[in-house]
Write a protein that holds these residues in place. Structure first.
Motif, mmCIF file in Angstrom:
data_model
loop_
_atom_site.group_PDB
_atom_site.id
_atom_site.type_symbol
_atom_site.label_atom_id
_atom_site.label_comp_id
_atom_site.label_asym_id
_atom_site.label_seq_id
_atom_site.Cartn_x
_atom_site.Cartn_y
_atom_site.Cartn_z
ATOM 1 N N GLN A 1 0.831 -1.198 0.000
ATOM 2 C CA GLN A 1 0.000 0.000 0.000
ATOM 3 C C GLN A 1 0.872 1.258 0.000
ATOM 4 O OE1 GLN A 1 -2.894 0.173 3.151
ATOM 5 N NE2 GLN A 1 -3.488 2.288 2.710
ATOM 6 N N ALA A 2 1.916 1.258 0.834
ATOM 7 C CA ALA A 2 2.824 2.404 0.893
ATOM 8 C C ALA A 2 3.538 2.595 -0.440
ATOM 9 C CB ALA A 2 3.834 2.218 2.020
ATOM 10 N N LEU A 3 3.971 1.487 -1.040
ATOM 11 C CA LEU A 3 4.663 1.550 -2.327
ATOM 12 C C LEU A 3 3.738 2.133 -3.400
ATOM 13 C CD1 LEU A 3 7.306 0.802 -3.816
ATOM 14 C CD2 LEU A 3 6.276 -1.424 -4.305
ATOM 15 N N ALA B 1 10.239 13.922 1.710
ATOM 16 C CA ALA B 1 11.442 13.260 2.227
ATOM 17 C C ALA B 1 11.150 11.868 2.756
ATOM 18 C CB ALA B 1 12.066 14.111 3.337
ATOM 19 N N ARG B 2 10.010 11.713 3.451
ATOM 20 C CA ARG B 2 9.713 10.421 4.056
ATOM 21 C C ARG B 2 9.317 9.366 3.035
ATOM 22 N NH1 ARG B 2 9.460 10.513 9.493
ATOM 23 N NH2 ARG B 2 9.437 12.546 10.513
ATOM 24 N N GLY B 3 8.786 9.804 1.911
ATOM 25 C CA GLY B 3 8.302 8.843 0.940
ATOM 26 C C GLY B 3 9.367 8.272 0.041
ATOM 27 N N ILE B 4 10.574 8.824 0.101
ATOM 28 C CA ILE B 4 11.626 8.380 -0.800
ATOM 29 C C ILE B 4 12.061 6.947 -0.493
ATOM 30 C CG2 ILE B 4 13.997 8.830 -1.548
ATOM 31 C CD1 ILE B 4 11.981 10.766 -2.652
ATOM 32 N N VAL B 5 11.909 6.499 0.743
ATOM 33 C CA VAL B 5 12.286 5.135 1.101
ATOM 34 C C VAL B 5 11.089 4.429 1.720
ATOM 35 C CG1 VAL B 5 13.192 5.848 3.363
ATOM 36 C CG2 VAL B 5 13.950 3.703 2.355
ATOM 37 N N VAL B 6 10.843 3.188 1.281
ATOM 38 C CA VAL B 6 9.703 2.407 1.769
ATOM 39 C C VAL B 6 10.221 1.062 2.266
ATOM 40 C CG1 VAL B 6 7.547 1.250 1.142
ATOM 41 C CG2 VAL B 6 8.084 3.507 0.184
ATOM 42 N N PRO B 7 10.006 0.716 3.549
ATOM 43 C CA PRO B 7 10.391 -0.611 4.047
ATOM 44 C C PRO B 7 9.549 -1.685 3.368
ATOM 45 C CG PRO B 7 10.001 0.927 5.858
ATOM 46 C CD PRO B 7 9.464 1.569 4.619
ATOM 47 N N LEU B 8 10.198 -2.688 2.836
ATOM 48 C CA LEU B 8 9.493 -3.781 2.166
ATOM 49 C C LEU B 8 9.334 -5.002 3.060
ATOM 50 C CD1 LEU B 8 11.171 -3.630 -1.368
ATOM 51 C CD2 LEU B 8 8.942 -2.701 -0.679
ATOM 52 N N PRO C 1 17.630 -8.974 11.258
ATOM 53 C CA PRO C 1 19.059 -8.782 10.967
ATOM 54 C C PRO C 1 19.305 -8.192 9.584
ATOM 55 C CG PRO C 1 18.713 -10.849 12.086
ATOM 56 C CD PRO C 1 17.346 -10.298 11.793
ATOM 57 N N GLU C 2 18.405 -8.479 8.637
ATOM 58 C CA GLU C 2 18.479 -7.872 7.314
ATOM 59 C C GLU C 2 17.077 -7.434 6.907
ATOM 60 O OE1 GLU C 2 22.219 -9.994 5.092
ATOM 61 O OE2 GLU C 2 20.277 -10.992 5.000
ATOM 62 N N GLN C 3 16.989 -6.240 6.332
ATOM 63 C CA GLN C 3 15.700 -5.705 5.927
ATOM 64 C C GLN C 3 15.773 -5.257 4.476
ATOM 65 O OE1 GLN C 3 14.546 -1.914 7.615
ATOM 66 N NE2 GLN C 3 12.386 -2.448 7.595
ATOM 67 N N TRP C 4 14.676 -5.420 3.754
ATOM 68 C CA TRP C 4 14.591 -4.956 2.378
ATOM 69 C C TRP C 4 13.957 -3.572 2.358
ATOM 70 C CZ3 TRP C 4 16.482 -6.905 -2.134
ATOM 71 C CH2 TRP C 4 17.009 -8.202 -2.096
ATOM 72 N N LEU C 5 14.574 -2.670 1.602
ATOM 73 C CA LEU C 5 14.068 -1.313 1.443
ATOM 74 C C LEU C 5 13.897 -1.005 -0.038
ATOM 75 C CD1 LEU C 5 16.423 0.622 3.920
ATOM 76 C CD2 LEU C 5 14.109 -0.202 4.389
ATOM 77 N N ALA C 6 12.930 -0.157 -0.336
ATOM 78 C CA ALA C 6 12.759 0.352 -1.698
ATOM 79 C C ALA C 6 13.036 1.846 -1.685
ATOM 80 C CB ALA C 6 11.348 0.081 -2.202
ATOM 81 N N HIS C 7 13.969 2.292 -2.506
ATOM 82 C CA HIS C 7 14.253 3.713 -2.683
ATOM 83 C C HIS C 7 13.566 4.153 -3.973
ATOM 84 C CE1 HIS C 7 17.222 3.887 0.541
ATOM 85 N NE2 HIS C 7 17.659 2.728 0.104
ATOM 86 N N ILE C 8 12.734 5.182 -3.860
ATOM 87 C CA ILE C 8 11.951 5.637 -5.012
ATOM 88 C C ILE C 8 12.481 6.975 -5.510
ATOM 89 C CG2 ILE C 8 9.684 6.360 -5.830
ATOM 90 C CD1 ILE C 8 9.947 3.972 -2.923
ATOM 91 N N LEU C 9 12.820 7.033 -6.771
ATOM 92 C CA LEU C 9 13.323 8.255 -7.393
ATOM 93 C C LEU C 9 12.302 8.735 -8.426
ATOM 94 C CD1 LEU C 9 15.684 10.276 -7.811
ATOM 95 C CD2 LEU C 9 16.518 8.751 -9.602
ATOM 96 N N PRO C 10 11.598 9.852 -8.167
ATOM 97 C CA PRO C 10 10.655 10.369 -9.169
ATOM 98 C C PRO C 10 11.372 10.735 -10.464
ATOM 99 C CG PRO C 10 10.269 11.370 -7.021
ATOM 100 C CD PRO C 10 11.576 10.630 -6.923
ATOM 101 N N LEU C 11 10.724 10.467 -11.572
ATOM 102 C CA LEU C 11 11.293 10.780 -12.888
ATOM 103 C C LEU C 11 10.462 11.846 -13.607
ATOM 104 C CD1 LEU C 11 12.102 7.149 -14.114
ATOM 105 C CD2 LEU C 11 13.662 8.789 -13.053
#
Length: 371
Positions: A227-229, A245-252, A257-267
């Motif tokens: 939903q966040a993505l 600023a807060r929306g640029i990275v979304v925890p997946l 010990p290891e976490q997946w993150l999504a970094h979003i770059l608007p085009l």
């Protein structure tokens, strides 16, 4: 402000833009010079990454000599994005007597600087700084407020810029080099439909543990993450300001010990519009796995033995400069004060001499983590 934020993210794609962007950041935050560097938290050795308004001679002196005398070199003890100045480390009057001030900062006209950690690992930390001259005075509340506005954007741009290196590629054609990247990368339209993915991205979709392809829509396996993505991708249609600023990275995935993150770059802003138009995409999504970094060596010692900032500075000076006399000179305090802090260090750690302190630090230093 909108233009500045857009320029910051453009620099993530084209590092040659950083000089102009840093100039604008310095002006916005009421400073005269800006830049970021990577510094080893233990040895204090620094590597300059990007600067504006800095004398190359003094930059080299900082690298060769003065980094270890920097009174703010313990910046890694603060949380990422927290804005601090000299006064957060020591009384400003004491700073004026330090070797760093007298031999490095004052000759350049710098009276203070605002700093923030961008990223840190067990051994290194990336630092962003804006310097001020006497005409602007020392760091005040207004500068801190303005720094807090831009630092999150700078941090995200640096993170994204570390994932894609386009020093020789045109922004409009950058998808041609994405297949060589290790992070999973996806170009998506406003609905989240995948219009391009690199090899790592296809592998990630094939595994289906974090992201999957649902009718050609980029979908996070976790419902809340998805939903966040979706929301951030939709907002990317309206540019950098809409994402924020807060929306640029979304925890997946959940913290572990290891976490997946999504970094979003608007085009859809700045020079990145060319890429978006070429591929009918509104955003680039970078998925990467990040390990939760162990604290730095000195950070672990400070927490374990409840060391004060002054005690930590003396310990740091003993490690990097030498004995009490030289440490006192470097810190701009009396030899008696250094010896008092040393005595406190001995009492708290159980060490009997300076050599024992060195051994103690070495024992707490992990050689298995690096930036």
């Amino acid at each position: 402000m909108s233009r500045l934020i857009g320029d910051i993210y453009d620099a993530a794609l084209n590092p040659s833009l950083w000089a102009d962007v840093l100039k604008d950041i310095a002006a916005f935050t009421q400073g005269q010079s800006a830049g970021f560097a990577i510094q080893n938290s233990l040895t204090k050795k620094a590597r300059v990454v990007q600067t504006y308004g800095c004398d190359p001679r003094y930059l080299q002196l900082q690298i060769d000599i003065y980094a270890k005398f920097d009174p703010t070199s313990d910046l890694f003890l603060f949380e990422p994005e927290q804005v601090v100045s000299i006064a957060d480390f020591m009384p400003y009057e004491d700073y004026l007597q330090t070797r760093y001030c007298c031999e490095w900062a004052a000759p350049q006209g710098w009276v203070d600087w605002a700093s923030a950690v961008l990223e840190k690992s067990a051994t290194d930390h990336a630092v962003f700084r804006v310097y001020r001259r006497k005409s602007n005075g020392i760091v005040d509340d207004e500068m801190r407020r303005r720094m807090r506005i831009v630092v999150p954007h700078v941090r995200r741009a640096v993170v994204i810029g570390g994932l894609i290196d386009l020093r020789t590629a045109e922004a409009a054609a950058f998808a041609d080099v994405l297949d060589d990247l290790s992070p999973g990368m996806f170009l998506v339209d406003a609905r989240g439909q995948i219009v391009h993915a690199n090899g790592s991205g296809h592998d990630l979709l094939g595994q289906g543990d974090v992201l999957c392809d649902s009718n050609n829509l980029l979908t996070a396996v976790d419902t809340q993450a998805n939903q966040a993505l979706r929301e951030v991708i939709a907002q990317a249609s309206d540019g950098d300001d809409a994402v924020g600023a807060r929306g640029i990275v979304v925890p997946l995935s959940a913290p572990a010990p290891e976490q997946w993150l999504a970094h979003i770059l608007p085009l859809t802003s700045g020079a990145r519009q060319r890429t978006g138009q070429t591929y009918s995409a509104v955003a680039a999504v970078f998925a990467r796995k990040t390990a939760f970094d162990a604290p730095t060596t000195l950070e672990r010692l400070a927490k374990r033995y409840r060391l004060t900032p002054s005690e930590l500075r003396v310990l740091d000076a003993i490690l990097n400069v030498g004995g009490a006399v030289i440490a006192a000179e470097a810190l701009g305090i009396s030899e008696a004060t250094v010896k008092t802090h040393l005595q406190h260090l001995f009492e708290k750690t159980g060490a009997r001499r300076q050599a024992d302190l060195v051994k103690l630090v070495a024992a707490h230093h992990s050689p298995f983590r690096s930036s």
